[in-house]
Design an enzyme around this catalytic site. Sequence first.
Site, PDB file in Angstrom:
ATOM      1  N   GLY A 156       6.399   5.708   8.517  1.00  0.00           N
ATOM      2  CA  GLY A 156       5.612   6.933   8.490  1.00  0.00           C
ATOM      3  C   GLY A 156       5.726   7.675   9.805  1.00  0.00           C
ATOM      4  N   SER A 157       4.744   8.474  10.100  1.00  0.00           N
ATOM      5  CA  SER A 157       4.802   9.332  11.284  1.00  0.00           C
ATOM      6  C   SER A 157       4.568   8.539  12.559  1.00  0.00           C
ATOM      7  CB  SER A 157       3.748  10.441  11.190  1.00  0.00           C
ATOM      8  OG  SER A 157       2.450   9.903  11.353  1.00  0.00           O
ATOM      9  N   GLU A 194      10.339  17.953  13.809  1.00  0.00           N
ATOM     10  CA  GLU A 194      10.992  17.559  12.574  1.00  0.00           C
ATOM     11  C   GLU A 194      10.542  18.492  11.451  1.00  0.00           C
ATOM     12  OE1 GLU A 194      11.833  13.298  10.321  1.00  0.00           O
ATOM     13  OE2 GLU A 194       9.907  13.598  11.327  1.00  0.00           O
ATOM     14  N   LYS A 213       0.861  -1.171   0.000  1.00  0.00           N
ATOM     15  CA  LYS A 213       0.000   0.000   0.000  1.00  0.00           C
ATOM     16  C   LYS A 213       0.907   1.233   0.000  1.00  0.00           C
ATOM     17  CE  LYS A 213      -2.845   3.367   0.995  1.00  0.00           C
ATOM     18  NZ  LYS A 213      -2.351   4.759   0.935  1.00  0.00           N
ATOM     19  N   PRO A 214       1.188   1.828  -1.188  1.00  0.00           N
ATOM     20  CA  PRO A 214       2.054   2.992  -1.256  1.00  0.00           C
ATOM     21  C   PRO A 214       1.303   4.275  -0.915  1.00  0.00           C
ATOM     22  CG  PRO A 214       1.317   2.423  -3.449  1.00  0.00           C
ATOM     23  CD  PRO A 214       0.733   1.384  -2.519  1.00  0.00           C
ATOM     24  N   GLU A 232       8.791   1.920  11.525  1.00  0.00           N
ATOM     25  CA  GLU A 232       9.899   2.870  11.383  1.00  0.00           C
ATOM     26  C   GLU A 232       9.245   4.244  11.340  1.00  0.00           C
ATOM     27  OE1 GLU A 232      11.994   5.626   9.721  1.00  0.00           O
ATOM     28  OE2 GLU A 232      11.988   4.354   7.938  1.00  0.00           O
ATOM     29  N   LEU A 233       9.384   4.978  12.456  1.00  0.00           N
ATOM     30  CA  LEU A 233       8.575   6.177  12.653  1.00  0.00           C
ATOM     31  C   LEU A 233       9.420   7.450  12.590  1.00  0.00           C
ATOM     32  CD1 LEU A 233       6.352   4.683  15.513  1.00  0.00           C
ATOM     33  CD2 LEU A 233       5.942   4.670  13.035  1.00  0.00           C
ATOM     34  N   CYS A 291      13.732  10.875   6.947  1.00  0.00           N
ATOM     35  CA  CYS A 291      13.519  10.652   8.377  1.00  0.00           C
ATOM     36  C   CYS A 291      14.816  10.652   9.172  1.00  0.00           C
ATOM     37  CB  CYS A 291      12.772   9.340   8.599  1.00  0.00           C
ATOM     38  SG  CYS A 291      13.564   7.916   7.818  1.00  0.00           S
TER      39      CYS A 291
END
Length: 481
Positions: A230-231, A384, A177-178, A252-253, A286
Amino acid sequence: MEEQVKIKACMHIGGEWIGEELNSKNVINPANGETVGSFPIGGEKETQMAIDAAHRAFETWSEITAYERAGYLKKLYHLMLENQEELAQTMTLEMGKPINESRGEVVYAATFIEWFAEEGKRVYGETIPSHVGAKRLQVWKKPVGVVAAITPWNFPAAMLTRKMGPALAAGCTVIMKPSGESPLTAVKLMELCEEAGFPKGVVNLVTGSSSKITKTLMEDERVRKITFTGSTEVGKILIRQSADQVKRLSLELGGHAPLIVLDDADIDKAVKGVMASKFRNAGQTCICANRIYVHAGVYEAFIEKFAEQVGQLKVGDGMDESVAVGPLINQSGLEKVSHHVKDAVAKGATVVTGGESIDSSNGVFYKPTIVKDVDASMVVMQEETFGPVAPVQKIYSDEEAIKLANSTPYGLAAYIFTENVARGTKLIEKLNFGIVGWNDGAPSAAQVPFGGMKESGIGREGGHEGMDAFVESQYVSIGME
């Protein structure tokens, strides 16, 4: 370089391209505002079809040998390299990354497929000495099952292959799911998977409503694993949603990477490292340096050399071979960057270079920026930025550097520059970050574990640890009497 024709994308489910009859959404090139393609807005129905297909395919895919699975992955690896230019141009057109960076990402993305093609052959079980003579104790490794890979827009190839590679090598089937900002690269990868001959249903692609697709994935017990980049905010939602079925998660946030330059650093080396880290993908990564802490003894010398390098960066359409910094992904991203700089200046910081958007009727550009004399009260040091802004704060000791660096809920990446081995070792031992670049502004590679501490995620991607997330350990006690 001529632009490609517009791409009308489809979903790929169970070996079939579908979705032409659905409503679609345009993909906009942030460099010029032009439409470069479209993708179908799928939802619950299409996601359910993908789960059905992946579940059916899992039985046979998980039973073939690791060597057979590696054969498919090796074909995909070679196809990615053969189609490097098409993949790179698609990436640049849909999300703005400079073409040379896009070419590099394709190669980087392909290395995950190659690495895990081989690493899948080394998923070893274990024989454990028994405490009873009439027993044999063993540990078997089994693929976790159907995996859903949810990826962001900023690395549309590498984020997928870093998840697909180990999942497929372990014997799992995958639903991709991109991001809706950059789905066309995923479509191209799906085309290459089909060309590589992956059996129907082993790799599936769904596009559309993130909320509807994710809800369906989370509610179906046949989806045993979610791997997400993502976030942190979305990651926390996924953690809560996973609780009902105790789904396995790899997350991976967000990050807020500190970069520390000590007074014994090689300044030229430090500037080179900051340039590599900060301005890649216009600062939309990131692990890019978000907070730069420089010792007072070298502060002015560092800023002078840093500003000289930043001033040479060419900003523009990523399809231009000479461009080093492309556009931001959208207007919202531009507004956030602008807010961070304005807030810093209002609170006493000074803009050394840049500090403003570039007037463009259609593109979304911000000048590469250095802001000096910042402090912890400024938003740019607390959030960020995700843009080409380098805030620099003066520090006076190693202890202060450690305290400031760790003063965040995030712990993805950090960077230090020092020529003193003992000093650097002690510093790193006290930094709470999953990745540390020591005199290195670009630490990523397929063969190393990538991931964060604290609120920056769960688990590691890449390296031999990257396989662990996609296999279960099954303990087997065999009675011999």
